[in-house]
Design a protein around this motif. Structure first.
Motif, PDB file in Angstrom:
ATOM      1  N   THR A  47       1.099  -1.203   0.054  1.00 24.81           N
ATOM      2  CA  THR A  47       0.122   0.056   0.064  1.00 24.81           C
ATOM      3  C   THR A  47       0.827   1.227   0.042  1.00 24.81           C
ATOM      4  OG1 THR A  47      -0.043   0.199   2.214  1.00 24.81           O
ATOM      5  CG2 THR A  47      -1.626  -1.200   1.440  1.00 24.81           C
ATOM      6  N   LEU A  48       0.563   2.282  -0.596  1.00 26.07           N
ATOM      7  CA  LEU A  48       1.384   3.496  -0.532  1.00 26.07           C
ATOM      8  C   LEU A  48       0.449   4.643  -0.767  1.00 26.07           C
ATOM      9  CD1 LEU A  48       1.843   4.426  -4.020  1.00 26.07           C
ATOM     10  CD2 LEU A  48       3.430   2.596  -3.701  1.00 26.07           C
ATOM     11  N   THR A  49       0.899   5.899  -0.498  1.00 24.45           N
ATOM     12  CA  THR A  49       0.110   7.265  -0.951  1.00 24.45           C
ATOM     13  C   THR A  49       1.284   7.924  -1.255  1.00 24.45           C
ATOM     14  OG1 THR A  49      -1.493   6.880   0.961  1.00 24.45           O
ATOM     15  CG2 THR A  49      -0.882   9.302   0.092  1.00 24.45           C
ATOM     16  N   VAL A  50       0.860   8.659  -2.563  1.00 30.18           N
ATOM     17  CA  VAL A  50       2.049   9.654  -3.130  1.00 30.18           C
ATOM     18  C   VAL A  50       1.383  11.093  -2.993  1.00 30.18           C
ATOM     19  CG1 VAL A  50       3.310  10.318  -5.207  1.00 30.18           C
ATOM     20  CG2 VAL A  50       3.056   7.893  -4.644  1.00 30.18           C
ATOM     21  N   LEU A  51       2.074  11.961  -2.626  1.00 31.20           N
ATOM     22  CA  LEU A  51       1.480  13.414  -2.799  1.00 31.20           C
ATOM     23  C   LEU A  51       2.725  14.270  -3.585  1.00 31.20           C
ATOM     24  CD1 LEU A  51       1.193  14.271   0.890  1.00 31.20           C
ATOM     25  CD2 LEU A  51      -0.488  13.439  -0.567  1.00 31.20           C
ATOM     26  N   THR A  52       2.167  15.290  -4.138  1.00 26.89           N
ATOM     27  CA  THR A  52       2.853  16.160  -5.034  1.00 26.89           C
ATOM     28  C   THR A  52       2.365  17.506  -5.045  1.00 26.89           C
ATOM     29  OG1 THR A  52       3.441  14.514  -7.002  1.00 26.89           O
ATOM     30  CG2 THR A  52       3.680  16.834  -7.388  1.00 26.89           C
ATOM     31  N   ALA A  53       3.267  18.279  -4.572  1.00 25.40           N
ATOM     32  CA  ALA A  53       2.843  19.792  -4.162  1.00 25.40           C
ATOM     33  C   ALA A  53       3.678  20.720  -4.915  1.00 25.40           C
ATOM     34  CB  ALA A  53       3.379  19.978  -2.743  1.00 25.40           C
ATOM     35  N   HIS A  54       2.861  21.432  -6.177  1.00 22.65           N
ATOM     36  CA  HIS A  54       3.744  22.269  -7.093  1.00 22.65           C
ATOM     37  C   HIS A  54       3.695  23.761  -6.413  1.00 22.65           C
ATOM     38  CE1 HIS A  54       3.046  19.316 -10.274  1.00 22.65           C
ATOM     39  NE2 HIS A  54       1.843  19.223  -9.844  1.00 22.65           N
ATOM     40  N   PRO A  55       4.847  24.398  -6.712  1.00 22.80           N
ATOM     41  CA  PRO A  55       5.211  25.519  -6.030  1.00 22.80           C
ATOM     42  C   PRO A  55       4.127  26.481  -6.506  1.00 22.80           C
ATOM     43  CG  PRO A  55       6.668  25.276  -7.851  1.00 22.80           C
ATOM     44  CD  PRO A  55       5.934  23.820  -7.594  1.00 22.80           C
ATOM     45  N   GLY A  56       3.653  27.447  -5.304  1.00 22.65           N
ATOM     46  CA  GLY A  56       2.748  28.421  -5.845  1.00 22.65           C
ATOM     47  C   GLY A  56       1.269  28.133  -5.625  1.00 22.65           C
ATOM     48  N   THR A  57       0.877  26.862  -5.609  1.00 22.49           N
ATOM     49  CA  THR A  57      -0.449  26.279  -5.653  1.00 22.49           C
ATOM     50  C   THR A  57      -1.159  26.062  -4.270  1.00 22.49           C
ATOM     51  OG1 THR A  57       0.275  24.073  -6.166  1.00 22.49           O
ATOM     52  CG2 THR A  57      -0.147  25.545  -7.907  1.00 22.49           C
ATOM     53  N   PRO A  58      -2.245  26.152  -3.732  1.00 24.67           N
ATOM     54  CA  PRO A  58      -2.650  25.895  -2.474  1.00 24.67           C
ATOM     55  C   PRO A  58      -3.184  24.453  -2.496  1.00 24.67           C
ATOM     56  CG  PRO A  58      -4.213  26.940  -3.913  1.00 24.67           C
ATOM     57  CD  PRO A  58      -3.214  27.016  -4.691  1.00 24.67           C
ATOM     58  N   HIS A  59      -2.886  23.475  -3.265  1.00 25.50           N
ATOM     59  CA  HIS A  59      -3.432  22.347  -2.899  1.00 25.50           C
ATOM     60  C   HIS A  59      -1.997  21.171  -3.259  1.00 25.50           C
ATOM     61  CE1 HIS A  59      -3.763  23.196  -7.349  1.00 25.50           C
ATOM     62  NE2 HIS A  59      -3.558  21.971  -7.709  1.00 25.50           N
ATOM     63  N   VAL A  60      -2.394  19.895  -3.098  1.00 32.69           N
ATOM     64  CA  VAL A  60      -1.470  18.923  -3.209  1.00 32.69           C
ATOM     65  C   VAL A  60      -2.136  17.953  -4.166  1.00 32.69           C
ATOM     66  CG1 VAL A  60      -0.089  19.124  -1.228  1.00 32.69           C
ATOM     67  CG2 VAL A  60      -2.148  17.551  -1.283  1.00 32.69           C
ATOM     68  N   ARG A  61      -1.561  17.268  -5.026  1.00 36.73           N
ATOM     69  CA  ARG A  61      -2.133  16.011  -5.757  1.00 36.73           C
ATOM     70  C   ARG A  61      -1.973  14.922  -5.110  1.00 36.73           C
ATOM     71  NH1 ARG A  61      -3.152  16.031 -12.213  1.00 36.73           N
ATOM     72  NH2 ARG A  61      -4.756  17.392 -11.168  1.00 36.73           N
ATOM     73  N   VAL A  62      -2.971  13.856  -4.827  1.00 37.89           N
ATOM     74  CA  VAL A  62      -2.692  12.581  -4.014  1.00 37.89           C
ATOM     75  C   VAL A  62      -3.143  11.459  -5.022  1.00 37.89           C
ATOM     76  CG1 VAL A  62      -3.667  11.522  -1.931  1.00 37.89           C
ATOM     77  CG2 VAL A  62      -3.365  14.023  -2.013  1.00 37.89           C
ATOM     78  N   VAL A  63      -2.314  10.423  -5.030  1.00 44.03           N
ATOM     79  CA  VAL A  63      -2.712   9.150  -5.396  1.00 44.03           C
ATOM     80  C   VAL A  63      -2.595   8.246  -4.375  1.00 44.03           C
ATOM     81  CG1 VAL A  63      -2.172   7.662  -7.197  1.00 44.03           C
ATOM     82  CG2 VAL A  63      -1.734  10.053  -7.684  1.00 44.03           C
ATOM     83  N   ARG A  64      -3.427   7.186  -4.024  1.00 44.12           N
ATOM     84  CA  ARG A  64      -3.467   6.546  -3.131  1.00 44.12           C
ATOM     85  C   ARG A  64      -3.921   5.127  -3.593  1.00 44.12           C
ATOM     86  NH1 ARG A  64      -7.155   5.497   1.745  1.00 44.12           N
ATOM     87  NH2 ARG A  64      -8.939   6.271   0.520  1.00 44.12           N
ATOM     88  N   ALA A  65      -2.881   4.016  -3.161  1.00 39.01           N
ATOM     89  CA  ALA A  65      -3.001   2.854  -3.511  1.00 39.01           C
ATOM     90  C   ALA A  65      -3.282   2.012  -2.171  1.00 39.01           C
ATOM     91  CB  ALA A  65      -1.755   2.087  -4.224  1.00 39.01           C
ATOM     92  N   GLY A  66      -4.721   1.628  -2.039  1.00 38.51           N
ATOM     93  CA  GLY A  66      -4.820   0.785  -0.372  1.00 38.51           C
ATOM     94  C   GLY A  66      -4.341   1.329   0.785  1.00 38.51           C
TER      95      GLY A  66
END
Length: 394
Positions: free
Chosen positions: A260-279
């Motif tokens: 199982t894993l979770t990946v986060l990506t935070a781009h500079p200057g944006t107020p959110h993160v992109r999340v991909v979650r596998a179980g």
């Protein structure tokens, strides 16, 4: 002599198993035992087959072994005793012309040898006592070496599973923690990583390979290194999970192993993160005003559950200014607490997080783990490994 020895086998005196097919020689050994200052319990068997039966059920302190048995001769007899129980001390018995064989037996793993008819009671008792002591010292040395090798293996695995963050100029505070489960001699398969790519984006990963042991830890290392390579190669989002699943399926030792894993990506200057979650479990969101809440993001199945047939959606999650995200593996909240079969669970973990909500990042993480461990103390501590990743953007 065999019956009396069997009845006294639980006595505190050293126990000796005599393997000798000649009744006259066995009588001589019995007299040596009677006259020796070292009190010992003697049990006599006439063949290697009988010795195997005894050793399968009992562990004597020493075996007195004749090297000319009807079903085992020479060094073969020594190796057969060791194959049944390698923890027992062995003293071989030879004839006048067999001293060279006795020396060879010592070289092959016996602790000493005695020549029949040339042994005084005092020498006999001393030889048995020293043989037992040498075997104990040998076992202690082996255990120490195994412990040292295990510590070295832990260090190597830890470097692979728990790397230093690879950051250039990101304005983010990072706290990481890892605690092994109480029953684990080696690190388990929990892993994390943090990498900043060339465009300034911060990528974070936390994962957990099912099971425990060196195979699972090695697989966790492989997935973690592969993920960092994918990030630095510009491959992000769900495509990472496709590639990681291919690696898991190719490298796993058993078909039922998954990750199982979770990946986060935070781009500079944006107020959110992109999340991909596998179980993987959800995460905690800490806000600047001291609030803490549990966050669940849509995801797909764990890697390796449906190889080639899974879909992992990418979701954007708003992160307020000054907020922090706390990612963790399930060992933090799936342990049993108290005397019953109750688990801490997600609600229990959220309650603990709110107790330390006003703490700075490092004390918050440490306080969260310590509280979870305290609740599981009556059961010996947390069963599973725990990895925690705390990210706060400034």
């Amino acid at each position: 002599m065999g019956g009396a020895g069997a009845e006294a086998w639980q006595s505190p005196d050293p126990s000796v198993l005599l393997v000798e097919d000649d009744a006259g020689d066995a009588l001589l050994v019995e007299e040596l035992v009677a006259d020796s200052t070292l009190k010992m319990r003697l049990r006599w068997v006439r063949s290697m087959a009988e010795a195997r039966e005894v050793l399968a059920a009992e562990v004597p302190d020493c075996v007195l072994l004749d090297l000319n048995l009807p079903d085992a001769r020479g060094l073969e007899a020594v190796s057969m005793i060791q194959s049944v129980n390698e923890q027992v001390a062995v003293v071989v018995l030879t004839g006048l012309a067999g001293e060279e064989t006795g020396l060879a037996a010592v070289a092959a793993g016996a602790q000493d040898y005695l020549v029949k008819g040339r042994v005084e009671p005092e020498l006999f008792g001393r030889a048995v006592r020293y043989a037992i002591q040498r075997k104990q010292a040998e076992q202690a040395a082996v255990a120490l070496q195994a412990s040292q090798m295990q510590a070295q293996e832990n260090a190597r695995l830890e470097r692979g599973l728990l790397p230093r963050p690879l950051l250039r100029d990101a304005d983010v505070d990072i706290v990481t923690r890892y605690r092994p489960g109480r029953a684990q001699a080696l690190l388990g398969g929990d892993f994390y990583d943090i990498v900043q790519s060339g465009d300034g984006s911060v990528h974070a990963l936390i994962g957990d390979v099912s099971g425990h042991g060196p195979d699972e830890a090695a697989l966790g290392v492989a997935l973690r290194i592969a993920w960092r390579t994918l990030v630095l190669s510009g491959i992000t989002g769900a495509e990472q999970l496709v590639r990681l699943e291919e690696i898991l399926v190719a490298e796993r030792a058993r078909t039922h192993v998954f990750a199982t894993l979770t990946v986060l990506t935070a781009h500079p200057g944006t107020p959110h993160v992109r999340v991909v979650r596998a179980g993987h479990p959800g995460m905690l969101l800490r806000t600047a005003d001291g609030g803490v809440r549990w966050v669940e993001i849509d995801g797909g199945p764990a890697l390796g559950v449906v190889p080639g047939g899974a879909h992992w959606p990418e979701r954007d999650m708003a992160v307020p200014a000054g907020a922090a995200l706390v990612l963790f593996t399930d060992g933090l909240f799936e342990g049993y607490i108290g005397e019953g079969r109750e688990r801490l669970g997600e609600d229990g973990l959220l309650r603990l997080a709110r107790e330390v909500a006003g703490y700075e990042p490092a004390p918050f993480v440490d306080g969260l783990i310590e509280r979870a461990e305290a609740l599981a103390e009556s059961r010996g501590g947390l069963d599973d490994d725990v990895a925690v990743l705390h990210l706060r953007w400034n």
